[in-house]
Design a protein around this motif. Sequence first.
Motif, mmCIF file in Angstrom:
data_model
loop_
_atom_site.group_PDB
_atom_site.id
_atom_site.type_symbol
_atom_site.label_atom_id
_atom_site.label_comp_id
_atom_site.label_asym_id
_atom_site.label_seq_id
_atom_site.Cartn_x
_atom_site.Cartn_y
_atom_site.Cartn_z
ATOM 1 N N PHE A 179 -16.921 1.997 -6.635
ATOM 2 C CA PHE A 179 -18.022 2.617 -6.660
ATOM 3 C C PHE A 179 -18.627 3.063 -5.270
ATOM 4 O O PHE A 179 -18.633 2.502 -4.184
ATOM 5 N N ASN A 180 -19.352 3.583 -5.806
ATOM 6 C CA ASN A 180 -20.573 4.529 -4.809
ATOM 7 C C ASN A 180 -21.485 3.776 -4.321
ATOM 8 O O ASN A 180 -22.663 3.945 -4.606
ATOM 9 N N ALA A 181 -21.411 2.267 -3.991
ATOM 10 C CA ALA A 181 -22.097 1.490 -4.110
ATOM 11 C C ALA A 181 -22.073 0.365 -2.929
ATOM 12 O O ALA A 181 -20.588 0.100 -2.446
ATOM 13 N N THR A 182 -22.922 -0.419 -2.349
ATOM 14 C CA THR A 182 -22.871 -1.048 -1.056
ATOM 15 C C THR A 182 -22.124 -1.015 0.240
ATOM 16 O O THR A 182 -21.699 0.656 0.385
ATOM 17 N N GLY A 183 -21.318 -1.589 0.389
ATOM 18 C CA GLY A 183 -20.685 -1.390 2.384
ATOM 19 C C GLY A 183 -19.524 -0.460 1.978
ATOM 20 O O GLY A 183 -18.875 0.622 2.862
ATOM 21 N N VAL A 184 -18.807 -0.207 0.431
ATOM 22 C CA VAL A 184 -17.076 0.111 0.550
ATOM 23 C C VAL A 184 -17.429 1.638 0.049
ATOM 24 O O VAL A 184 -16.391 2.483 0.622
ATOM 25 N N LYS A 185 -18.869 1.728 0.136
ATOM 26 C CA LYS A 185 -19.171 3.129 0.159
ATOM 27 C C LYS A 185 -18.547 4.246 1.069
ATOM 28 O O LYS A 185 -17.784 4.393 1.453
ATOM 29 N N GLU A 186 -19.049 3.209 2.943
ATOM 30 C CA GLU A 186 -18.471 4.141 3.335
ATOM 31 C C GLU A 186 -17.102 4.023 3.891
ATOM 32 O O GLU A 186 -17.585 4.997 5.638
ATOM 33 N N THR A 187 -16.340 3.697 3.140
ATOM 34 C CA THR A 187 -14.809 3.410 3.787
ATOM 35 C C THR A 187 -14.248 4.541 2.941
ATOM 36 O O THR A 187 -13.047 5.055 3.501
ATOM 37 N N ILE A 188 -14.712 5.136 2.345
ATOM 38 C CA ILE A 188 -14.647 6.705 1.767
ATOM 39 C C ILE A 188 -14.972 7.530 1.881
ATOM 40 O O ILE A 188 -16.223 7.888 1.439
ATOM 41 N N TYR A 191 1.226 -1.048 -0.398
ATOM 42 C CA TYR A 191 0.019 -0.034 -0.144
ATOM 43 C C TYR A 191 0.952 0.994 -0.422
ATOM 44 O O TYR A 191 0.594 2.255 -0.497
ATOM 45 N N ASN A 192 1.969 1.302 0.687
ATOM 46 C CA ASN A 192 2.605 2.341 0.662
ATOM 47 C C ASN A 192 3.454 3.131 -0.838
ATOM 48 O O ASN A 192 3.876 3.483 -1.178
ATOM 49 N N ALA A 193 3.462 1.658 -1.187
ATOM 50 C CA ALA A 193 3.903 1.828 -2.797
ATOM 51 C C ALA A 193 3.626 2.277 -3.695
ATOM 52 O O ALA A 193 4.365 2.729 -4.131
ATOM 53 N N ILE A 194 2.418 1.936 -3.561
ATOM 54 C CA ILE A 194 1.512 2.579 -4.977
ATOM 55 C C ILE A 194 0.615 4.225 -4.480
ATOM 56 O O ILE A 194 0.669 4.453 -3.297
ATOM 57 N N ASP A 195 0.365 4.363 -5.436
ATOM 58 C CA ASP A 195 -0.716 5.754 -5.246
ATOM 59 C C ASP A 195 -2.223 6.302 -5.208
ATOM 60 O O ASP A 195 -2.487 6.928 -4.967
ATOM 61 N N VAL A 196 -2.605 4.540 -5.269
ATOM 62 C CA VAL A 196 -4.111 4.437 -5.554
ATOM 63 C C VAL A 196 -4.050 2.814 -5.801
ATOM 64 O O VAL A 196 -3.468 2.310 -6.250
ATOM 65 N N THR A 197 -5.257 2.887 -4.489
ATOM 66 C CA THR A 197 -5.884 1.253 -4.723
ATOM 67 C C THR A 197 -6.782 1.256 -5.215
ATOM 68 O O THR A 197 -8.321 1.920 -4.691
ATOM 69 N N LEU A 198 -7.332 -0.132 -5.914
ATOM 70 C CA LEU A 198 -8.410 -0.088 -6.729
ATOM 71 C C LEU A 198 -9.497 -0.726 -5.819
ATOM 72 O O LEU A 198 -8.832 -2.344 -5.827
ATOM 73 N N VAL A 199 -10.625 -0.398 -5.986
ATOM 74 C CA VAL A 199 -11.369 -1.756 -5.367
ATOM 75 C C VAL A 199 -13.123 -1.760 -6.346
ATOM 76 O O VAL A 199 -14.169 -1.070 -5.876
ATOM 77 N N PRO A 200 -12.231 -2.194 -7.254
ATOM 78 C CA PRO A 200 -13.759 -2.587 -8.222
ATOM 79 C C PRO A 200 -14.710 -3.167 -8.091
ATOM 80 O O PRO A 200 -15.515 -3.841 -8.467
ATOM 81 N N SER A 201 -15.170 -3.965 -6.678
ATOM 82 C CA SER A 201 -15.827 -4.382 -6.610
ATOM 83 C C SER A 201 -17.798 -4.207 -6.651
ATOM 84 O O SER A 201 -17.996 -3.447 -6.790
ATOM 85 N N ARG A 202 -18.804 -5.736 -7.377
ATOM 86 C CA ARG A 202 -19.952 -4.917 -7.001
ATOM 87 C C ARG A 202 -20.648 -4.913 -6.284
ATOM 88 O O ARG A 202 -21.422 -4.009 -5.856
ATOM 89 N N VAL A 203 -20.349 -6.130 -4.814
ATOM 90 C CA VAL A 203 -20.515 -5.899 -3.770
ATOM 91 C C VAL A 203 -19.884 -5.933 -2.488
ATOM 92 O O VAL A 203 -18.865 -6.940 -2.633
ATOM 93 N N GLU A 204 -19.979 -5.605 -1.945
ATOM 94 C CA GLU A 204 -18.627 -4.892 -0.520
ATOM 95 C C GLU A 204 -19.558 -4.703 1.003
ATOM 96 O O GLU A 204 -20.138 -4.532 0.928
ATOM 97 N N SER A 205 -19.786 -5.793 1.672
ATOM 98 C CA SER A 205 -19.607 -5.373 2.832
ATOM 99 C C SER A 205 -19.104 -4.730 3.514
ATOM 100 O O SER A 205 -19.915 -3.645 4.451
ATOM 101 N N PHE A 206 -18.059 -4.604 3.249
ATOM 102 C CA PHE A 206 -16.678 -4.068 4.040
ATOM 103 C C PHE A 206 -15.899 -2.523 3.063
ATOM 104 O O PHE A 206 -15.701 -2.064 2.780
ATOM 105 N N SER A 207 -15.735 -3.744 2.596
ATOM 106 C CA SER A 207 -13.391 -3.772 2.515
ATOM 107 C C SER A 207 -12.659 -3.115 2.738
ATOM 108 O O SER A 207 -12.154 -2.283 3.024
ATOM 109 N N VAL A 217 -9.339 -3.740 2.323
ATOM 110 C CA VAL A 217 -8.557 -3.480 1.599
ATOM 111 C C VAL A 217 -8.408 -2.309 1.706
ATOM 112 O O VAL A 217 -7.762 -1.387 1.671
ATOM 113 N N SER A 218 -9.770 -1.235 1.529
ATOM 114 C CA SER A 218 -9.331 0.075 1.337
ATOM 115 C C SER A 218 -9.217 0.399 2.733
ATOM 116 O O SER A 218 -8.875 1.499 2.952
#
Length: 410
Positions: free
Chosen positions: A337-346, A305-321, A323-324
């Motif tokens: 994507f602005n959907a399901t549980g991952v949207k609450e982490t960003i 994570y520290n080596a990269i500039d951006v992390t992609l999480v292109p899931s259709r369904v996530e309860s949380f994530s 990775v995020s």
Amino acid sequence: MKIALVSSSDSQGGAAIATYRLANALYKRDKDIRLIVSEADKEDAFLESSIISKKAKIRNLIYNQISRLALQKIIKDTSCPRTLNLLPGNLLDLINSNHYDSVNIHWINNGSLSIKDISKIKSKKILTLHDMWAMCGSEHLVEHPASFYFNNSHDANVHIIDKYLWNRKRRFWSTEMELITPSEWLRSCVLDSKLFSRNPVSVLPNTLDPEIFTTHDQNICKEILGLNKNKKIIGMGFWSGSDALNKGISLLKSIINSNLFNPKDVAFVFFGHKLKANIIYEELKGFELTFLGPIRNEFAMATFYNAIDVTLVPSRVESFSQVSSESQFCGTPVIAFNATGVKETISHQKSGYLATAYDNEDFALGIDWVLKNLSKRTHQKLIRDRALTLWAPDIVVERYMDILKGSNKI
């Protein structure tokens, strides 16, 4: 309080990792905490595992494989993982022999506890949902709106096997059992479901160790992983199993084919399942690509994570994530994507970018926007500080203890 968390494993899969992290954080506060698992890879003092004979392990493995294959063949749907949990598991006796005040059941598939076993637990039961299996039939994730499945197990589009499992859960599980979800989105799914609409449901996000997932010098981390120091690095993971659709590979293929990124300026790095990474190799011709393989060490994951500039999480369904959350603890922005549980982490355009749900073009625009506007130099500390206020162990543990004490019953 004498509390037991129950999971099929302490390390195999995202739910197991989340459960272990919570147990570890709780144990630092209360030495009466136990994590009961079928398969233990770690040796912590708070871990307890059932003694399973080699013959029983082989039997469970064969049963799990046959049931998965049978479900795929009969239902003809490989878009999500499915499990039955019909046979008696191997953890019930161990749980009931210790007289816990509360038993917090997490991901217990693969022969740990059957649907009926859960009803036989003598202590107060709390069920933490890491996916949708508890409220569905055999499925662990569904994309249908709540009205399609959750309120009507007799819908013509629900397979007879799923109807049977759904009704079995309704028969054996009490409406008084308290539930926990890692996101408000999954909580809303629970409250829409016919099985759990009358159960008390609390939200408890996943936590992790902020001393492991912390910020480091990006160039040093790039050097460790052999990445180009002169390019922006886009990172993503690939997972094994039957969740190719869920993890968004089909969407990612078209996203990275856009004309927004110049191979002279941008490189890609992936970790995880090589077979899935192979799917997009052809799409990345001309770009510098590094594949790291599976990463099972959390310190190595933090280096990624520290080596990269951006992390992609292109899931259709996530309860949380996780990775995020892991990425943001390391100060690296996330695109989803602005959907399901991952949207609450960003936090949109502050700790990452929330693209219009399943809009490939907007996701690609989000990558471009983040690379231009959320640099490590200016935003790393801000992103990490936000993560600490939301998911630090002390915050999550305090919330968890409140739930157990009943102060946040719904």
